[in-house]
Design an enzyme around this catalytic site. Structure first.
Site, PDB file in Angstrom:
ATOM      1  N   GLN A  35      -4.972  -2.025   9.723  1.00 51.62           N
ATOM      2  CA  GLN A  35      -4.716  -3.209   9.223  1.00 51.62           C
ATOM      3  C   GLN A  35      -5.517  -4.278   9.979  1.00 51.62           C
ATOM      4  OE1 GLN A  35      -4.005  -3.703   5.715  1.00 51.62           O
ATOM      5  NE2 GLN A  35      -4.053  -5.910   5.801  1.00 51.62           N
ATOM      6  N   LYS A  58       1.055  -1.165  -0.017  1.00 55.07           N
ATOM      7  CA  LYS A  58      -0.202   0.035   0.024  1.00 55.07           C
ATOM      8  C   LYS A  58       0.767   1.267   0.051  1.00 55.07           C
ATOM      9  CE  LYS A  58      -3.611  -2.675   1.928  1.00 55.07           C
ATOM     10  NZ  LYS A  58      -4.593  -2.793   3.161  1.00 55.07           N
ATOM     11  N   ASP A 113     -11.007   2.338   3.859  1.00 54.75           N
ATOM     12  CA  ASP A 113     -11.425   1.043   3.685  1.00 54.75           C
ATOM     13  C   ASP A 113     -12.932   0.742   3.672  1.00 54.75           C
ATOM     14  OD1 ASP A 113      -9.490  -1.104   3.801  1.00 54.75           O
ATOM     15  OD2 ASP A 113      -9.444  -1.154   5.988  1.00 54.75           O
TER      16      ASP A 113
HETATM   17  N1  GUN Z   1      -6.996  -7.327   6.056  1.00 53.25           N
HETATM   18  C1  GUN Z   1      -7.260  -7.961   4.992  1.00 53.25           C
HETATM   19  N2  GUN Z   1      -7.642  -7.309   3.985  1.00 53.25           N
HETATM   20  C2  GUN Z   1      -7.749  -6.082   4.561  1.00 53.25           C
HETATM   21  C3  GUN Z   1      -8.425  -4.761   4.236  1.00 53.25           C
HETATM   22  O1  GUN Z   1      -8.843  -4.785   3.061  1.00 53.25           O
HETATM   23  N3  GUN Z   1      -8.313  -3.793   4.982  1.00 53.25           N
HETATM   24  C4  GUN Z   1      -7.935  -3.947   6.250  1.00 53.25           C
HETATM   25  N4  GUN Z   1      -7.818  -2.940   6.944  1.00 53.25           N
HETATM   26  N5  GUN Z   1      -7.406  -4.976   6.656  1.00 53.25           N
HETATM   27  C5  GUN Z   1      -7.439  -6.175   5.852  1.00 53.25           C
END
Ligand code: GUN
Length: 282
Positions: free
Chosen positions: A98, A54, A121
């Site tokens: 996350q 990211k 998100d």
């Molecule tokens: N863990 C796995 N996929 C995601 C996601 O798309 N967002 C977040 N915040 N955590 C994750």
């Protein structure tokens, strides 16, 4: 093999290039650069890899990003405090905690504390509720990536039979709602669904998001269907999707590979959301 392979990497590259242009105009108009802040609690290796990706993507489109790596023993209150501080910080456009978080922390309480205007998100109850009611808001990245792939492929969703396998908050539920918003006739399947293959075989558009390696074989595919495989499962054969790719590609009209299908879209849509959040906060 007859199905067209949907190239998620290429579609994602196009999205990232549009975001890069958007970031440049945002800077020219506002004299500052959009900022994404990520948070990881603990040292889950998969989370570290995802979040590094990211940050790399932010850098490539000229966005700023910052990371908070917190110790595994961080308390729920400490994390809540950080999320609230980031919400109040005028310099921060996007906040991403996350998942998963360690057991002593309730992820729902943390997500609910994220400022909805910075919820890149799309997981807060406010943004999930806006989506449920068909109101504009930040939509979670994998579902919007799926819709972007369908748009790019020119798939006509109006009145189409769409079947979604999986009902997670992160993917299955929001993608079903987005398909409904695009006037598809939507069926949501899950672990209790009877005659799963027969239901899937009705689908003009099949979205698999369950996390079971190669759950869906030839018997689940309607001839000419468009198959979007959201599954990323680690097996002895390497990464595989929820769909048996070899079998399905003999029958479908188009199909996403794993890897290289939906995966690259998720990060691209995170960039889209961060830029949108920055623009909405001007
Ligand atoms: N863990 C796995 N996929 C995601 C996601 O798309 N967002 C977040 N915040 N955590 C994750």
């Amino acid at each position: 093999m007859s199905a067209r392979i949907i190239d998620g990497k290429a579609v994602a590259a196009g999205v990232r290039s549009r975001v890069a242009d958007g970031v440049a105009s945002f800077e020219a108009e506002n004299g500052r650069t959009p900022l994404l802040v990520t948070v990881i609690v603990g040292d889950d290796p998969a989370s570290e890899v995802y979040v590094k990706g990211k940050h790399r993507a932010c850098e490539e489109v000229g966005m700023r990003s910052l990371h908070h790596g917190l110790p595994a023993k961080t308390t729920e209150n400490e994390l809540l405090e950080l999320v609230r501080t980031l919400g109040e910080d005028a310099d921060v456009d996007g906040i991403l905690v996350q998942l998963p978080v360690p057991d002593q922390i309730d992820p729902d309480r943390i997500i609910a504390a994220i400022d909805p205007a910075k919820d890149v998100d799309g997981l807060t109850p406010v943004n999930a509720g806006r989506l449920a009611q068909g109101m504009p808001g930040l939509v979670s990245c994998t579902p919007s990536g799926v819709m972007e792939l369908l748009r790019h492929e020119g798939v006509d969703l109006e009145g189409a039979e769409a079947v979604v396998i999986g009902r997670s908050k992160l993917v299955g539920i929001p993608v079903a709602r987005l398909l409904l918003g695009a006037n598809a006739t939507v069926t949501s399947c899950h672990s209790r669904t009877r005659e799963l293959a027969a239901v899937c075989r009705r689908a003009d558009v099949l979205i698999a998001a369950v996390g079971v390696p190669r759950l869906l074989g030839a018997e689940a595919i309607k001839p000419g269907a468009v198959v979007i495989d959201v599954g990323i499962n680690r097996t002895d054969d390497g990464l595989v999707g929820d769909v048996d790719f070899e079998a399905a590609s003999e029958i479908a009209a188009a199909i996403t590979p794993v890897p290289g299908g939906v995966g690259p879209m998720t990060i691209a849509m995170l960039l889209v959301n961060t830029l949108a959040a920055a623009r909405a906060r001007v």
